[in-house]
Write an enzyme that holds these catalytic residues in place. Sequence first.
Site, PDB file in Angstrom:
ATOM      1  N   ASP A   1       0.838  -1.209   0.000  1.00  0.00           N
ATOM      2  CA  ASP A   1       0.000   0.000   0.000  1.00  0.00           C
ATOM      3  C   ASP A   1       0.871   1.257   0.000  1.00  0.00           C
ATOM      4  OD1 ASP A   1       0.891  -0.064   2.601  1.00  0.00           O
ATOM      5  OD2 ASP A   1      -1.089   0.154   3.534  1.00  0.00           O
ATOM      6  N   SER A   2       2.204   1.081   0.007  1.00  0.00           N
ATOM      7  CA  SER A   2       3.119   2.202  -0.229  1.00  0.00           C
ATOM      8  C   SER A   2       2.835   2.839  -1.582  1.00  0.00           C
ATOM      9  CB  SER A   2       4.573   1.734  -0.158  1.00  0.00           C
ATOM     10  OG  SER A   2       4.777   0.603  -0.974  1.00  0.00           O
TER      11      SER A   2
ATOM     12  N   ASP B   1      -1.088  -6.334  -0.285  1.00  0.00           N
ATOM     13  CA  ASP B   1      -1.211  -5.649   1.009  1.00  0.00           C
ATOM     14  C   ASP B   1      -2.678  -5.330   1.284  1.00  0.00           C
ATOM     15  OD1 ASP B   1       0.368  -4.854   3.098  1.00  0.00           O
ATOM     16  OD2 ASP B   1       1.236  -3.122   2.064  1.00  0.00           O
TER      17      ASP B   1
ATOM     18  N   LYS C   1      -0.822  -9.418   3.103  1.00  0.00           N
ATOM     19  CA  LYS C   1      -0.058  -8.891   4.240  1.00  0.00           C
ATOM     20  C   LYS C   1      -0.925  -7.899   4.989  1.00  0.00           C
ATOM     21  CE  LYS C   1       3.388  -5.735   3.834  1.00  0.00           C
ATOM     22  NZ  LYS C   1       2.853  -4.644   4.679  1.00  0.00           N
TER      23      LYS C   1
ATOM     24  N   GLU D   1      -0.928  -5.319   8.789  1.00  0.00           N
ATOM     25  CA  GLU D   1      -0.108  -4.724   9.848  1.00  0.00           C
ATOM     26  C   GLU D   1      -0.727  -4.979  11.212  1.00  0.00           C
ATOM     27  OE1 GLU D   1       0.440  -0.566   9.025  1.00  0.00           O
ATOM     28  OE2 GLU D   1       1.207  -0.941   7.006  1.00  0.00           O
TER      29      GLU D   1
ATOM     30  N   GLU E   1       9.658  -3.877  10.356  1.00  0.00           N
ATOM     31  CA  GLU E   1       9.993  -2.571   9.771  1.00  0.00           C
ATOM     32  C   GLU E   1      10.422  -1.578  10.849  1.00  0.00           C
ATOM     33  OE1 GLU E   1       7.118  -0.815   7.092  1.00  0.00           O
ATOM     34  OE2 GLU E   1       8.286   1.037   6.943  1.00  0.00           O
TER      35      GLU E   1
HETATM   36  O1  KIV Z   1       3.585  -1.109   1.610  1.00  0.00           O
HETATM   37  C1  KIV Z   1       4.773  -1.470   1.576  1.00  0.00           C
HETATM   38  O2  KIV Z   1       5.513  -1.219   0.623  1.00  0.00           O
HETATM   39  C2  KIV Z   1       5.278  -2.219   2.720  1.00  0.00           C
HETATM   40  C3  KIV Z   1       6.747  -2.493   2.778  1.00  0.00           C
HETATM   41  C4  KIV Z   1       7.478  -1.260   3.109  1.00  0.00           C
HETATM   42  C5  KIV Z   1       7.073  -3.607   3.699  1.00  0.00           C
HETATM   43  O3  KIV Z   1       4.532  -2.569   3.575  1.00  0.00           O
END
Ligand code: KIV
Length: 271
Positions: free
Chosen positions: A41-42, A80, A110, A112, A179
């Site tokens: 989600d970056s 994500d 993934k 958090e 992280e």
């Molecule tokens: O969203 C992302 O790119 C991430 C990585 C920095 C691990 O969660």
Amino acid sequence: MTVPRIRGAKGGEPLVMITAYDATFARMLDEAGADILLVGDSLGMVVQGRDDTLGVTIEDMIYHCRAVARGTKTAHIVGDMPFLSYHVTPQEALRNAGRLLAEGGAQSVKLEGGTTVVPVIERLVAAGIPVMAHVGLTPQSVHAMGGFRVQGKTEQDATRILDDALAVQEAGAYALVLEGIPGPLAARITEALEIPTIGIGAGVGCDGQVLVCYDLLGLTADLHPKFVKRYDQLFDRGVAAARVFCEEVRARNFPGPEHTFGVAKRPRAVG
Ligand code: KIV
């Protein structure tokens, strides 16, 4: 690359994970040999230009996962789960995670958080959806953390992160992103877990490393976090190349004859 192989990489050759957001980058990073492509989600920051990841939606994530899946042959694809897609109820989390797999083509998801997301991880894993967890600096909690700050600097906070790591492993996560935590803490957590850890800003003592593709290629011109190593300067090189294009167009040097279609020659009239 499969979930069992990723799990089996614990303690062996380090795993390589790189973020990807579209088919062209996926093709490039897959060909380079990345084990895992994370549709992170970056993308809210590096693709959409936001200040944080909070505005990214599940529809955004499905769209980008689908593009990455089209460009990937070998790497495992992790999708994500964006902010609020797994926070309300485990049922809603299951529907959203399922969409990342069924519609987006991701092979695992993934999310958090530590002890607080245990019921969600258990629900997804019970439904056959592999979960990569993410503890330490969790960008979706940027406001609670007071900014993108290194976590686990005090013994008390370090213990909390270790407890989070053990809890998500117990809940069934197959791997864990660490992280923004001190290197010795990441090494301690890696030692304590049976599942592989993948670090970003967490030192060399993890079972693998992840970087944002735009960072490692030097496409993020204005951000220089300490943990990023730039393997190229593609932003600068892109500016230089586009500048030459601008000059050639203005000087009428582009397109040349080799870039221009001609017309078919008419057959000569006979008689
Ligand atoms: O969203 C992302 O790119 C991430 C990585 C920095 C691990 O969660």
